[in-house]
Design a protein around this motif. Structure first.
Motif, mmCIF file in Angstrom:
data_model
loop_
_atom_site.group_PDB
_atom_site.id
_atom_site.type_symbol
_atom_site.label_atom_id
_atom_site.label_comp_id
_atom_site.label_asym_id
_atom_site.label_seq_id
_atom_site.Cartn_x
_atom_site.Cartn_y
_atom_site.Cartn_z
ATOM 1 N N ILE A 50 0.839 -1.201 0.000
ATOM 2 C CA ILE A 50 0.000 0.000 0.000
ATOM 3 C C ILE A 50 0.873 1.251 0.000
ATOM 4 O O ILE A 50 0.662 2.185 -0.784
ATOM 5 N N TYR A 51 1.874 1.258 0.880
ATOM 6 C CA TYR A 51 2.765 2.417 0.956
ATOM 7 C C TYR A 51 3.631 2.538 -0.292
ATOM 8 O O TYR A 51 3.819 3.641 -0.838
ATOM 9 N N VAL A 52 4.166 1.411 -0.743
ATOM 10 C CA VAL A 52 5.077 1.428 -1.887
ATOM 11 C C VAL A 52 4.367 1.899 -3.148
ATOM 12 O O VAL A 52 4.911 2.705 -3.919
ATOM 13 N N ILE A 53 3.149 1.415 -3.379
ATOM 14 C CA ILE A 53 2.414 1.795 -4.583
ATOM 15 C C ILE A 53 2.167 3.300 -4.612
ATOM 16 O O ILE A 53 2.390 3.967 -5.633
ATOM 17 N N ILE A 54 1.718 3.833 -3.485
ATOM 18 C CA ILE A 54 1.429 5.272 -3.425
ATOM 19 C C ILE A 54 2.693 6.089 -3.655
ATOM 20 O O ILE A 54 2.728 7.011 -4.483
ATOM 21 N N VAL A 55 3.752 5.744 -2.932
ATOM 22 C CA VAL A 55 5.002 6.502 -3.027
ATOM 23 C C VAL A 55 5.646 6.336 -4.400
ATOM 24 O O VAL A 55 6.134 7.305 -4.991
ATOM 25 N N ALA A 56 5.655 5.103 -4.923
ATOM 26 C CA ALA A 56 6.304 4.841 -6.213
ATOM 27 C C ALA A 56 5.613 5.587 -7.349
ATOM 28 O O ALA A 56 6.273 6.203 -8.192
ATOM 29 N N ILE A 57 4.288 5.551 -7.376
ATOM 30 C CA ILE A 57 3.558 6.242 -8.443
ATOM 31 C C ILE A 57 3.732 7.750 -8.315
ATOM 32 O O ILE A 57 3.962 8.452 -9.311
ATOM 33 N N ALA A 58 3.647 8.263 -7.076
ATOM 34 C CA ALA A 58 3.816 9.706 -6.873
ATOM 35 C C ALA A 58 5.210 10.159 -7.295
ATOM 36 O O ALA A 58 5.372 11.174 -7.984
ATOM 37 N N GLY A 59 6.233 9.397 -6.886
ATOM 38 C CA GLY A 59 7.599 9.763 -7.237
ATOM 39 C C GLY A 59 7.865 9.651 -8.724
ATOM 40 O O GLY A 59 8.488 10.529 -9.331
ATOM 41 N N ALA A 60 7.375 8.568 -9.331
ATOM 42 C CA ALA A 60 7.589 8.362 -10.762
ATOM 43 C C ALA A 60 6.874 9.430 -11.582
ATOM 44 O O ALA A 60 7.392 9.915 -12.590
ATOM 45 N N ARG A 61 5.681 9.817 -11.130
ATOM 46 C CA ARG A 61 4.932 10.850 -11.841
ATOM 47 C C ARG A 61 5.591 12.219 -11.692
ATOM 48 O O ARG A 61 5.669 13.001 -12.638
ATOM 49 N N PHE A 62 6.073 12.499 -10.484
ATOM 50 C CA PHE A 62 6.724 13.785 -10.236
ATOM 51 C C PHE A 62 7.932 13.971 -11.157
ATOM 52 O O PHE A 62 8.100 15.030 -11.771
ATOM 53 N N PHE A 80 -2.512 14.536 -13.051
ATOM 54 C CA PHE A 80 -3.061 13.449 -12.239
ATOM 55 C C PHE A 80 -3.597 12.283 -13.082
ATOM 56 O O PHE A 80 -4.050 11.293 -12.527
ATOM 57 N N MET A 81 -3.525 12.378 -14.391
ATOM 58 C CA MET A 81 -4.049 11.322 -15.260
ATOM 59 C C MET A 81 -2.950 10.296 -15.544
ATOM 60 O O MET A 81 -2.473 10.131 -16.667
ATOM 61 N N VAL A 82 -2.561 9.584 -14.491
ATOM 62 C CA VAL A 82 -1.475 8.607 -14.587
ATOM 63 C C VAL A 82 -1.827 7.459 -15.516
ATOM 64 O O VAL A 82 -0.951 6.848 -16.131
ATOM 65 N N GLN A 83 -3.114 7.143 -15.608
ATOM 66 C CA GLN A 83 -3.531 5.996 -16.422
ATOM 67 C C GLN A 83 -3.189 6.160 -17.895
ATOM 68 O O GLN A 83 -3.132 5.190 -18.651
ATOM 69 N N LYS A 84 -2.910 7.390 -18.312
ATOM 70 C CA LYS A 84 -2.558 7.643 -19.704
ATOM 71 C C LYS A 84 -1.070 7.441 -19.970
ATOM 72 O O LYS A 84 -0.618 7.538 -21.100
ATOM 73 N N GLY A 85 -0.313 7.180 -18.923
ATOM 74 C CA GLY A 85 1.131 7.001 -19.091
ATOM 75 C C GLY A 85 1.894 8.216 -18.610
ATOM 76 O O GLY A 85 1.339 9.288 -18.391
ATOM 77 N N GLY A 86 3.191 8.021 -18.440
ATOM 78 C CA GLY A 86 4.040 9.111 -18.004
ATOM 79 C C GLY A 86 4.583 8.904 -16.609
ATOM 80 O O GLY A 86 4.273 9.662 -15.694
ATOM 81 N N LEU A 87 5.387 7.852 -16.443
ATOM 82 C CA LEU A 87 6.027 7.568 -15.167
ATOM 83 C C LEU A 87 7.519 7.334 -15.404
ATOM 84 O O LEU A 87 7.885 6.684 -16.384
#
Length: 254
Positions: A50-62, A80-87
């Motif tokens: 739970i923690y890793v997914i939130i942090v990993a997606i936030a960091g990768a998106r940033f 915030f539209m991560v589902q479209k790609g861009g990590l």
């Protein structure tokens, strides 16, 4: 190639988001399997995930948005539209490592043992996630005349940079490389020599693959002939090699 898998009314189901979700689920289940083998409560993995997914997606998106700010500065909702790609995997990976360190310390779990448990699942999840990149048309390669070149259709990010050009399928090369890494790590786990052994090998495999594939992958930035990702994985590779050698020598001398 297929950024949108299908639509349900006004809702579009993006291939990138689906593959990332599958990647996390597969990584979790593989890590649960290795947690059982290591004698650690399997509930540790879903809790940590739970923690890793939130942090990993936030960091990768940033990291992605920071590098492509011109694309988002006039349309902030797109951030915030991560589902479209861009990590950016490396951004999420580094923050995820820090999260695991704090979690292990809080729960009193041996850190290197936990990293060993997570490494195979992370490699397999990465391989699956890169298929999402291929379907989405991001993380693409530079033009090539080799017969395995891929031409992306209009609408794909790759097409906007290289219309009607055949490109190195770096997404598939990445997926295949880390699938091979997963299989090797699974074999190594059966002959694990010390805590950290699988994790250090995983860092080495990832660093070598990423350094090499970056020569074929499009990057708008280069520093002294290398991409930012190559400069990041170089110290990771050095760390992995030295950590593996140090622990091997320490074990043999004890």
């Amino acid at each position: 190639m297929y950024p949108i898998l299908f639509k349900i009314g006004p809702l579009s189901i993006h291939s990138y988001g689906v593959m990332v979700a599958i990647a996390f689920l597969v990584g979790i289940f593989v890590s649960i399997y290795y947690a059982k083998k290591a004698g650690i409560k399997e509930q540790v993995i879903p809790d940590l995930a739970i923690y890793v997914i939130i942090v990993a997606i936030a960091g990768a998106r940033f990291f992605y948005v920071a590098g492509q700010w011109h694309q988002y500065k006039n349309n902030l909702i797109e951030i915030f539209m991560v589902q479209k790609g861009g990590l950016v995997f490396l951004g999420g990976f580094l923050l995820a490592l820090i999260t695991v360190v704090f979690y292990a310390k809080r729960k009193g779990i041996p850190l290197l043992k936990l990293f060993d448990i997570l490494a195979p699942g992370a490699a397999l999840g990465y391989a699956i996630g890169r298929i999402g990149c291929f379907l989405n048309g991001c993380c693409f390669g530079v033009p090539t005349d080799l017969p395995y070149g891929i031409k992306f259709p209009p609408g794909a990010l790759a097409y906007s940079y290289f219309p009607d050009k055949y490109l190195h399928p770096t997404q598939l090369l990445s997926s295949g490389s880390m699938l091979l890494a997963f299989m090797i790590l699974a074999l190594l786990y059966a002959h694990k020599k010390f805590d950290g052994y699988i994790f250090f090998w995983g860092i080495i495999f990832y660093s070598v693959y990423r350094f090499l594939v970056e020569f074929l992958r499009y990057s708008p930035m280069h520093w002294l002939g290398l991409t930012p990702s190559q400069w990041i994985v170089l110290p990771l590779l050095i760390f992995g090699v030295f950590a593996l050698a140090f622990n091997r020598i320490a074990k043999e001398s004890s």
